[in-house]
Structures are given as C-alpha cells and as structure tokens.
Motif scaffolding. Structure first.
Motif, PDB file in Angstrom:
ATOM      1  N   GLY A  27       0.826  -1.194   0.000  1.00  0.00           N
ATOM      2  CA  GLY A  27       0.000   0.000   0.000  1.00  0.00           C
ATOM      3  C   GLY A  27       0.859   1.241   0.000  1.00  0.00           C
ATOM      4  O   GLY A  27       2.082   1.191  -0.156  1.00  0.00           O
ATOM      5  N   THR A  28       0.202   2.373   0.171  1.00  0.00           N
ATOM      6  CA  THR A  28       0.878   3.665   0.161  1.00  0.00           C
ATOM      7  C   THR A  28       0.387   4.503   1.330  1.00  0.00           C
ATOM      8  O   THR A  28      -0.813   4.600   1.565  1.00  0.00           O
ATOM      9  CB  THR A  28       0.603   4.410  -1.160  1.00  0.00           C
ATOM     10  N   LEU A  29       1.309   5.107   2.052  1.00  0.00           N
ATOM     11  CA  LEU A  29       0.980   5.996   3.148  1.00  0.00           C
ATOM     12  C   LEU A  29       0.895   7.432   2.641  1.00  0.00           C
ATOM     13  O   LEU A  29       1.152   7.713   1.465  1.00  0.00           O
ATOM     14  CB  LEU A  29       2.038   5.891   4.247  1.00  0.00           C
ATOM     15  N   LYS A  30       0.561   8.337   3.523  1.00  0.00           N
ATOM     16  CA  LYS A  30       0.527   9.756   3.181  1.00  0.00           C
ATOM     17  C   LYS A  30       1.861  10.184   2.586  1.00  0.00           C
ATOM     18  O   LYS A  30       2.912   9.658   2.945  1.00  0.00           O
ATOM     19  CB  LYS A  30       0.215  10.580   4.440  1.00  0.00           C
ATOM     20  N   HIS A  31       1.835  11.124   1.669  1.00  0.00           N
ATOM     21  CA  HIS A  31       2.994  11.627   0.934  1.00  0.00           C
ATOM     22  C   HIS A  31       3.535  10.600  -0.060  1.00  0.00           C
ATOM     23  O   HIS A  31       4.619  10.793  -0.622  1.00  0.00           O
ATOM     24  CB  HIS A  31       4.124  12.066   1.880  1.00  0.00           C
ATOM     25  N   GLY A  32       2.796   9.492  -0.261  1.00  0.00           N
ATOM     26  CA  GLY A  32       3.213   8.503  -1.243  1.00  0.00           C
ATOM     27  C   GLY A  32       4.251   7.515  -0.758  1.00  0.00           C
ATOM     28  O   GLY A  32       4.830   6.781  -1.561  1.00  0.00           O
ATOM     29  N   LEU A  33       4.497   7.466   0.570  1.00  0.00           N
ATOM     30  CA  LEU A  33       5.472   6.507   1.090  1.00  0.00           C
ATOM     31  C   LEU A  33       4.952   5.086   0.850  1.00  0.00           C
ATOM     32  O   LEU A  33       3.906   4.718   1.382  1.00  0.00           O
ATOM     33  CB  LEU A  33       5.693   6.712   2.590  1.00  0.00           C
ATOM     34  N   PRO A  34       5.663   4.270   0.075  1.00  0.00           N
ATOM     35  CA  PRO A  34       5.204   2.898  -0.170  1.00  0.00           C
ATOM     36  C   PRO A  34       5.537   1.991   1.010  1.00  0.00           C
ATOM     37  O   PRO A  34       6.536   2.196   1.699  1.00  0.00           O
ATOM     38  CB  PRO A  34       6.002   2.483  -1.410  1.00  0.00           C
ATOM     39  N   TYR A  35       4.688   1.006   1.240  1.00  0.00           N
ATOM     40  CA  TYR A  35       4.990   0.036   2.286  1.00  0.00           C
ATOM     41  C   TYR A  35       4.607  -1.358   1.826  1.00  0.00           C
ATOM     42  O   TYR A  35       3.780  -1.556   0.955  1.00  0.00           O
ATOM     43  CB  TYR A  35       4.262   0.374   3.597  1.00  0.00           C
ATOM     44  N   ARG A  36       5.260  -2.335   2.441  1.00  0.00           N
ATOM     45  CA  ARG A  36       4.868  -3.739   2.301  1.00  0.00           C
ATOM     46  C   ARG A  36       4.671  -4.266   3.721  1.00  0.00           C
ATOM     47  O   ARG A  36       5.571  -4.166   4.552  1.00  0.00           O
ATOM     48  CB  ARG A  36       5.936  -4.538   1.560  1.00  0.00           C
ATOM     49  N   ALA A  37       3.477  -4.786   3.987  1.00  0.00           N
ATOM     50  CA  ALA A  37       3.148  -5.286   5.324  1.00  0.00           C
ATOM     51  C   ALA A  37       3.120  -6.810   5.316  1.00  0.00           C
ATOM     52  O   ALA A  37       2.738  -7.433   4.326  1.00  0.00           O
ATOM     53  CB  ALA A  37       1.799  -4.739   5.779  1.00  0.00           C
ATOM     54  N   LEU A  38       3.538  -7.406   6.420  1.00  0.00           N
ATOM     55  CA  LEU A  38       3.514  -8.853   6.549  1.00  0.00           C
ATOM     56  C   LEU A  38       3.436  -9.210   8.025  1.00  0.00           C
ATOM     57  O   LEU A  38       3.842  -8.436   8.892  1.00  0.00           O
ATOM     58  CB  LEU A  38       4.760  -9.491   5.932  1.00  0.00           C
ATOM     59  N   GLY A  39       2.877 -10.377   8.285  1.00  0.00           N
ATOM     60  CA  GLY A  39       2.842 -10.867   9.651  1.00  0.00           C
ATOM     61  C   GLY A  39       1.445 -11.112  10.155  1.00  0.00           C
ATOM     62  O   GLY A  39       0.465 -10.584   9.622  1.00  0.00           O
ATOM     63  N   VAL A  79       4.458  -6.329  10.526  1.00  0.00           N
ATOM     64  CA  VAL A  79       5.620  -5.540  10.123  1.00  0.00           C
ATOM     65  C   VAL A  79       5.287  -4.710   8.889  1.00  0.00           C
ATOM     66  O   VAL A  79       4.770  -5.238   7.893  1.00  0.00           O
ATOM     67  CB  VAL A  79       6.828  -6.456   9.840  1.00  0.00           C
ATOM     68  N   TYR A  80       5.600  -3.433   8.949  1.00  0.00           N
ATOM     69  CA  TYR A  80       5.404  -2.529   7.812  1.00  0.00           C
ATOM     70  C   TYR A  80       6.770  -2.026   7.364  1.00  0.00           C
ATOM     71  O   TYR A  80       7.397  -1.209   8.050  1.00  0.00           O
ATOM     72  CB  TYR A  80       4.524  -1.339   8.213  1.00  0.00           C
ATOM     73  N   ALA A  81       7.248  -2.533   6.226  1.00  0.00           N
ATOM     74  CA  ALA A  81       8.513  -2.068   5.669  1.00  0.00           C
ATOM     75  C   ALA A  81       8.215  -0.851   4.799  1.00  0.00           C
ATOM     76  O   ALA A  81       7.483  -0.947   3.814  1.00  0.00           O
ATOM     77  CB  ALA A  81       9.175  -3.169   4.844  1.00  0.00           C
ATOM     78  N   VAL A  82       8.781   0.284   5.169  1.00  0.00           N
ATOM     79  CA  VAL A  82       8.420   1.570   4.563  1.00  0.00           C
ATOM     80  C   VAL A  82       9.630   2.190   3.880  1.00  0.00           C
ATOM     81  O   VAL A  82      10.749   2.139   4.401  1.00  0.00           O
ATOM     82  CB  VAL A  82       7.875   2.531   5.644  1.00  0.00           C
TER      83      VAL A  82
END
Length: 285
Positions: A27-39, A79-82
């Motif tokens: 997904g994408t956070l505010k300001h376009g920061l991409p993340y990959r979540a797992l767990g 875990v959210y890798a940002v």
C-alpha cells in the motif's frame, strides 16, 4: 505429438508464494510513502528501509530476500517495511523527510509504534526521534547512529553524483558493502560492469535523499531523545563504524548497545541473533 500439444495448451500453474502465510500486502501511506506489510500479529512494527536507488517496494528476488529477513519479526508483529516518498525535490532536508514520515505514520496508526531503522532508515529514525518523539514506543537502530560514517557518506555521494551524470556508479559502493577491503577491491570491477543493468532510470529523488543524509547529524540533540533505544552494530562495519554507534548510545539518556563483533554492514542485519535481540528489546516495552 498430441500429448505434447495438449501439454503446451494447458494453462501453466502459478508459482506458489512461499510467504503467503504471512498475509503480505502492499500500500501507500501519506505523501506517497510505499509500504509492504507482513505478519500475523496485531501490533505494528515499522521498519524503515536501508538505502535504495528508488523509492518503490523491492520486487523479484529482492522482495524474497526482504520477506525472508523480516519473517522472524513478522511472527510476533504486523511488520510494515516503509520507504521514502517519491519525487523528492533537490534541497530536501532530513528534517523534512522526518516530518513526512511522522505525518504518514500518525495518520496510519493513530498513535505511537515501535520503529526499526536499518542503515539509511536508521538515519531517518534518528531524525524522527529528535523532531517527533510522539511517534515512538521503542526504537531500534541497526547499522546506524547519530550521523553517517565518513566512508559511507563519501561512497554514497560519489554513487549519487555519478548516477545523476549518467556515468557508471555502482562500484563506488563496493568499499562499504563488504567488511573485507580486499574483497571489495576484487568485486568493484564486476560492479562497474553490472552497473548499466541495475542503474536507476530516474535517479533524481535518490540523489536528493543522499544529499539530505550526507548533511544529517543529530549528535548535539541526543540528550533530548527520550525514546528507549537499542543500537545494534557490526564490529567490522565500514559503513557505520562501531565508534559512531558507541557515541550515539553514550549520548542517549535511555539506550543500550549490542555489537556483533565479526559482522560487517550487511552481516549485522543477517546475523541469526538479530531478530532475537530486536524482539527481546521490544517485548520489554
């Protein structure tokens, strides 16, 4: 012949994702920061990624490497890798990068979270802790401290400037990628040859980040940072020397240091003890 034709016509089975049990999502956070979540855990752990030549989530074999590295942490946490925001303008400062992260994490989680900053992500985490401590429950810094190591600063600036000019650049990072100077000397020419195949097509925001990190230093503000902190260092890390990590811990009011004496920069994160130390520290909070 008929059997062969039938086999060719049959739909190919999709390759099974060996990390599917970790409920991976992007997904994408505010300001376009991409993340990959797992767990499978409910409590979030934000991992700020190390230096990358573009802002996007890693794909292909790099995705698998990241998921494998984070899987032990994902057994206990979500875990959210940002990564950094896209389109970073020239002249962007680390303070501005930290502010983007603070706004994005606050909007996403609505309250303080555990943060693990790795390498360049640790630089962001330190600036974030200095400017926006309300974001944190606990902080772990891996291969990072209050400023960059001199070798890493020089290597990243040379890499960024060569990339910006369209020249081969990857070999500039060899000396900070390996704990052995002799091995770095051997591998550097191979990295020079490989550069055209991995060179970032649009290096502008990477260059802006490198210059922001090169100017980053919060040593004078360490005494203000009250976030409980664990610093994990490699005894043979040439990118973030253990001396930088010791000065960081000495200046923080509530911090502890773990050193993997035989580890280099990459080896610190890959050490089998790493997730155990991180989880033990976070569980105390």
């Amino acid at each position: 012949m008929a059997d062969t034709a039938a086999q060719q016509a049959a739909p190919k089975k999709e390759k099974k994702d060996k990390f599917a049990h970790l409920n991976v999502e992007e997904g994408t956070l505010k300001h376009g920061l991409p993340y990959r979540a797992l767990g499978t855990g409910t409590e979030p752990l934000v991992v700020l990624r190390w230096f990358t030549d573009n802002h996007t989530n890693p794909e292909g074999w790099e995705r698998n490497v990241e998921l494998k590295q984070l899987a032990p942490l994902a057994e206990r946490y979500r875990v959210y890798a940002v990564n950094r925001a896209p389109g970073m303008a020239p002249g962007t400062t680390m303070e501005q990068i930290a502010e983007q992260h603070a706004e994005a994490l606050t909007e996403k989680f609505g309250g303080p979270v555990h943060v693990l900053g790795t390498s360049s992500g640790g630089s962001v985490a330190m600036q974030l802790a200095a400017d926006h401590p309300q974001v944190f429950k606990r902080m772990v810094l891996a291969m990072a401290g209050h400023t960059m190591g001199d070798e890493a600063r020089d290597a990243q600036l040379k890499y960024a400037e060569a990339s910006e000019a369209g020249r081969r650049a990857l070999h500039h990072t060899a000396r900070i990628s390996f704990k052995s100077a002799a091995l770095a000397k051997v591998v550097a020419p191979l990295m020079w040859l490989a550069d055209p195949f991995v060179r970032p097509k649009e290096p502008a925001d990477m260059v802006a980040f490198v210059r922001a990190e090169a100017a980053f230093d919060v040593q004078d503000r360490l005494g203000e940072i009250r976030v409980p902190t664990l610093v994990i260092a490699g005894g043979q890390d040439r990118a973030c020397p253990v001396e930088v990590c010791r000065r960081t811990v000495d200046g923080l009011p509530e911090a502890e240091l773990v050193v993997y004496e035989k580890a280099g920069h990459i080896g610190t994160f890959n050490n089998p003890q790493f997730p155990k130390d991180v989880l033990a520290f976070l569980d105390r909070g």
